[in-house]
Scaffold this motif. Structure first.
Motif, PDB file in Angstrom:
ATOM      1  N   SER A 397       0.774  -1.410  -0.092  1.00  0.00           N
ATOM      2  CA  SER A 397       0.069  -0.174   0.013  1.00  0.00           C
ATOM      3  C   SER A 397       0.722   0.869   0.084  1.00  0.00           C
ATOM      4  N   HIS A 400       2.453   2.004  -3.603  1.00  0.00           N
ATOM      5  CA  HIS A 400       1.012   2.176  -4.280  1.00  0.00           C
ATOM      6  C   HIS A 400       0.583   3.716  -4.463  1.00  0.00           C
ATOM      7  N   PHE A 473      -4.556  -0.573  -3.422  1.00  0.00           N
ATOM      8  CA  PHE A 473      -4.940  -1.375  -4.756  1.00  0.00           C
ATOM      9  C   PHE A 473      -6.342  -2.233  -5.094  1.00  0.00           C
ATOM     10  N   LEU A 522      -2.243  -5.644 -12.427  1.00  0.00           N
ATOM     11  CA  LEU A 522      -1.843  -4.783 -11.611  1.00  0.00           C
ATOM     12  C   LEU A 522      -2.895  -3.265 -12.458  1.00  0.00           C
TER      13      LEU A 522
END
Length: 907
Positions: A397, A400, A473, A522
């Motif tokens: 996270s 990201h 995500f 992704l």
């Protein structure tokens, strides 16, 4: 054969060298060898191999030169060429034509044109950043285009990818022509090109020379004298002069780039940065430039320190190791750039290049060349700071979060790192949703397992979500579905004992075998990734519900709860109550469960309950609650339903406890209805018998009125409980169960159903006062039944004695004797008078009972009127439909007015 040999590539290349330099075959041996190495090397253009892009550039160039007809002709010829298989490498041909058209040198002679063509194949002059001598396909992802003809290659994200790739080290600019030489003739052009070839050719022709930069000037070509000041490289001379030269600073800076202290620039622990020695005499511009460049060393150390500390830490987990691997990869590309700079510095030292030449390595050139690597190192250092103390999904996270930027270069870098970091998470995820396996040794995955939980609580307690480990995500809905998929697979195997392989439940799609697959996944989180999760979720959940309904009769058990524990099977409940009445009227301590079980089986065989599934009837049983002093059988009797196996997941102990509470309440309410029915039957049966006793008419009338009030109250309560609470809630539950997509939806709907009937049946904590009032009303009904039964016993006993007295009198008269004597008549009158004296007591008892009952009902109505539940307020209107209680209770009038005002305000 001679004609064929003359047309071979080697012969043609040698002829081209002779033609360009104007020399014989023996004199161009070195040039020919260099040309062969160039053609046979791994040099490749650095732009993307896109045929359409090159053709569009050619057409734009023709249009810029106002050659619209040529552009149209080129487009038509290119289209025809695409339809034929004449050329396999059309892109290479188009790129060659485009390169020739963009050559800035345009000699007028034919020899000069050939020279331009050959010079295009030679390495360019080193006026910009040095690059790597490898194929761009094998190198890292570059930054964006930096001018015409420059674009990044596709691959990993490399720190040192700065635009284009040329030879390892720049080619020095050839020396200028001597004054007085002709510069416009073809011979002069040929001589210049020959000098250029002679300058750039190395002496050695070994394969290693292809990758190594030229080290010495070969003794070929015209010997043109030049004046070249030698670049000073001896730091001792500079120190003697009292001022450090730029060459020494460049050498120090290259060491600092690697985190190594130089001679003049060293790490300052107090300031936490590289500082130039204060004793060094240096101009302000060089000092400032050196300080700006030294920041790369500090950034490098920060990233390197993190990777060195975490690489050997096993507790960091697979995600953390992937993060360290991505940082190592970026540092590796950074080191490749530094190796190029070191090699160029070595070449300059060996060739004696001056700091004043265009090709020399200076601080300003380093500042320009290292701008993009510095930006990338800053990004990595910021990531290292932000990821401190994080692991697993929390680390993903954090990475990201840095990808949400408008800078395409930074976004590409972070996306590349994220693909490596998220690869272990996606592997965890696929093993979980397709096989139900969870091997999370370092607790990195967002699904947690508790090995201490037993099988019967597998669904509720064994697996849970670690919310802190859910990558940003992945949405919460996706995480919930992932949890349900693996939990369903394990529930099927361990609880339902279903041996169907997971591959037959849902076909496994291609997992993220490599970081590249993870990056592709992704990039389409709302598309392909969502489809994979949804497909596995729907297939697994549907199969689980089919197994529960087909093999374990989940829906049938749910309906059985409604019929038996919620008194939905009316004929069975009525007959059971008739059979149990003699037993339940006894003290609770005298009851035996086996006797009650036999009565239950009798009620089942005598009603429609006998047609239910044997599996359901086997689970139906009798239960005796805890006995308190003074309890009767009515207070401790309860039906029970045994649950085990998979259905116990839906009907948990808490749920069964709720069912028993509701059954106890409904059983009490049903008993009140049953009791009032008995009261009404007693009144109807005894009305004609007691007509001969006019002194009882007032008492009996009072009993009828009170019984009517109680019947109205109980009927309204039964209507409310049966239809507004049970039936409406059951209809909502059944609709939700039919539309449920997974077992959690069924469990949630069932819990909502139980919570609703608990609260609306006044069994929750907020309705405790209402329940107490209602139980007091039920107690008054029992008291009234006892009082009326006592009244009727006394009245019937008196009636029997009177009838017996009249019968004896009649018999004596028939025998011709006196009917009664004076004593007997006086005795009869005395007994009648005693009975009549008890009637006021009965009337007073009924009046007290009526007053007490009505006061409790009034308080109950006040509580209903002030309730927040609208259905309870409407119940109060029905209970007091003729405003009988409102006329007696002022608080009820005030509450009614407030309620009406609230309703009008809502409207």
């Amino acid at each position: 054969m001679a004609n064929l040999d003359q047309k071979s590539p080697n012969v043609l290349l040698q002829s081209l060298c002779c033609r360009i330099t104007g020399k014989s075959e023996a004199e161009v041996a070195h040039q020919f060898q260099y040309a062969v190495r160039v053609i046979g090397s791994n040099y490749a253009p650095t732009i993307e191999r896109d045929e359409f892009l090159v053709s569009e550039k050619i057409k734009k160039e023709l249009l810029r030169q106002r050659r619209e007809a040529d552009a149209a002709l080129f487009s038509e010829l290119h289209r025809k060429l695409q339809t034929q298989a004449v050329l396999k490498h059309r892109w290479s041909v188009l790129y060659l034509l485009l390169s020739l058209s963009e050559d800035p040198r345009k000699p007028s002679s034919r020899v000069g044109n050939y020279g331009a063509l050959f010079a295009q194949a030679l390495p360019r002059d080193a006026h910009s950043t040095p690059f790597y001598c490898t194929r761009p396909q094998s190198l890292a992802l570059s930054y964006g285009e930096r001018g015409a003809g420059l674009s990044g290659s596709v691959g990993t994200s490399g720190i040192s990818s700065l635009g284009v790739y040329t030879l390892n080290g720049p080619t020095p600019t050839p020396p200028p022509l001597l004054a007085g030489q002709p510069s416009q003739s073809a011979a002069a052009v040929t001589q210049t090109l020959g000098s250029r070839l002679a300058w750039v050719l190395p002496i050695s022709s070994s394969p290693s020379a292809i990758l190594a930069p030229p080290t010495t000037r070969p003794p070929v070509g015209p010997q043109v004298p030049t004046i070249r000041p030698v670049r000073p490289r001896r730091d001792g001379d500079a120190a003697a002069a009292g001022e450090v030269n730029e060459a020494a600073l460049v050498r120090d800076i290259l060491y600092v780039f690697q985190g190594i202290d130089g001679k003049f620039i060293k790490m300052n622990a107090q300031d936490n940065g590289y500082k130039i020695d204060s004793k060094v005499v240096l101009c302000k511009s060089l000092r400032d430039t050196s300080s700006r460049l030294s920041e790369l060393g500090w950034l490098h150390n920060k990233v390197r320190k993190y990777t060195d500390a975490r690489t050997l830490d096993r507790a960091f987990g697979l995600v953390g190791q992937s993060f360290c691997a991505s940082l190592h990869q970026e540092l590796k590309e950074y080191y490749r750039l530094l190796s190029v700079l070191h090699s160029q510095l070595q070449v300059e030292d060996e060739q004696g290049v001056s700091m004043c030449t265009e090709s020399s390595l200076t601080l300003r050139r380093l500042l320009v060349w290292m701008y993009d690597p510095k930006v990338r190192l800053k990004t990595l250092a910021a990531l290292v700071d932000y990821c401190q103390g994080r692991k697993g999904g929390e680390l993903a996270s954090a990475v990201h979060a840095y990808g949400k930027t408008g800078d395409p270069q930074m976004r590409a870098l972070v996306q590349h790192i994220l693909s490596l970091v998220s690869h272990p998470i996606l592997n965890f995820l696929y093993r979980w949703i397709y096989d139900g396996e969870l091997e999370d040794t370092y607790h990195e995955f967002f699904v947690a397992s508790d090995p201490n939980v037993k099988t019967d609580r597998l669904w509720h307690d064994k697996y849970s979500l670690r919310k802190s480990m859910i990558p940003s995500f992945i949405t919460m809905d996706q995480a919930r579905k992932v949890l349900l998929i693996g939990k369903s697979i394990n529930f099927l195997h361990q609880v339902c004992h279903d041996r169907t392989p997971p591959g037959k439940i849902t076909p496994a799609s291609k997992p993220a075998d490599t970081p590249k697959d993870a990056a592709e996944l992704l990039s389409d989180l709302e598309g392909a990734f969502q489809e994979k999760i949804d497909a596995a979720y729907f297939d697994t959940s549907k199969y689980l519900l089919d197994v529960l309904n087909r093999n374990y009769l989940l829906l049938e058990h749910l309906q059985a709860m409604r019929r038996y524990l919620l008194l939905g099977q009316g004929d069975f409940i009525r007959h059971l109550m008739d059979l149990l009445k003699p037993e339940l009227a006894r003290p609770a301590t005298t009851l035996y469960q086996h006797n009650l079980t036999g009565i239950l089986e009798t009620a089942v065989r005598a009603t429609n309950a006998q047609f239910d599934n044997s599996e359901i009837l086997r689970r139906l049983d009798v239960r005796l609650l805890e006995v308190s002093p003074g309890d009767t059988g009515w207070d401790v009797f309860s039906l029970d339903y045994h649950v085990d196996g998979p259905i116990a997941t839906v009907f948990t102990r808490e749920c069964m406890g709720h069912y028993l509470r509701v059954f106890n309440f409904l059983w009490r309410a049903k008993r009140m209805e049953y009791t009032l029915t008995d009261i009404w039957k007693g009144q109807m049966c005894n009305a004609k018998l007691l007509k001969t006793m006019p002194e009882l008419s007032g008492v009996l009338h009072q009993c009828h009125i009170l019984a009517s009030e109680m019947v109205h109250f109980i009927h309204q309560m039964q209507y409310y409980i049966t239809f507004e609470v049970l039936e409406c809630s059951w209809d909502e539950l059944w609709n939700k169960v039919q539309q449920a997509q997974d077992l959690d939806h069924i469990i949630a709907a069932h819990d909502v159903f139980l919570d609703t009937i608990i609260s609306r049946c006044l069994l929750d904590n907020n309705s405790r006062s209402l329940l107490n009032q209602l139980r007091a009303i039920f107690d008054q009904i029992i008291e009234f039944q006892n009082a009326q039964d006592s009244l009727y016993r006394s009245a019937l006993e008196e009636l029997t004695l009177r009838l017996q007295f009249e019968e004896k009198k009649r018999q004596r008269e028939e025998e011709g004797e006196w009917g009664v004597t004076a004593e007997q008549e006086a005795e009869e009158k005395r007994r009648i008078q005693e009975f009549q004296d008890t009637i006021p007591k009965m009337r007073s008892q009924l009046r007290i009972l009526t007053h007490f009952y009505q006061s409790i009902v009034q308080q109950f109505l006040v509580l209903l009127m002030t309730s927040s539940d609208e259905s309870l307020r409407f119940l109060s209107f029905r209970l007091d439909f003729n405003e009988h209680y409102r006329a007696r209770e002022p608080r009820l009038r005030a509450s009614l007015g407030a309620t009406r005002g609230r309703r009008l305000s809502n409207i």
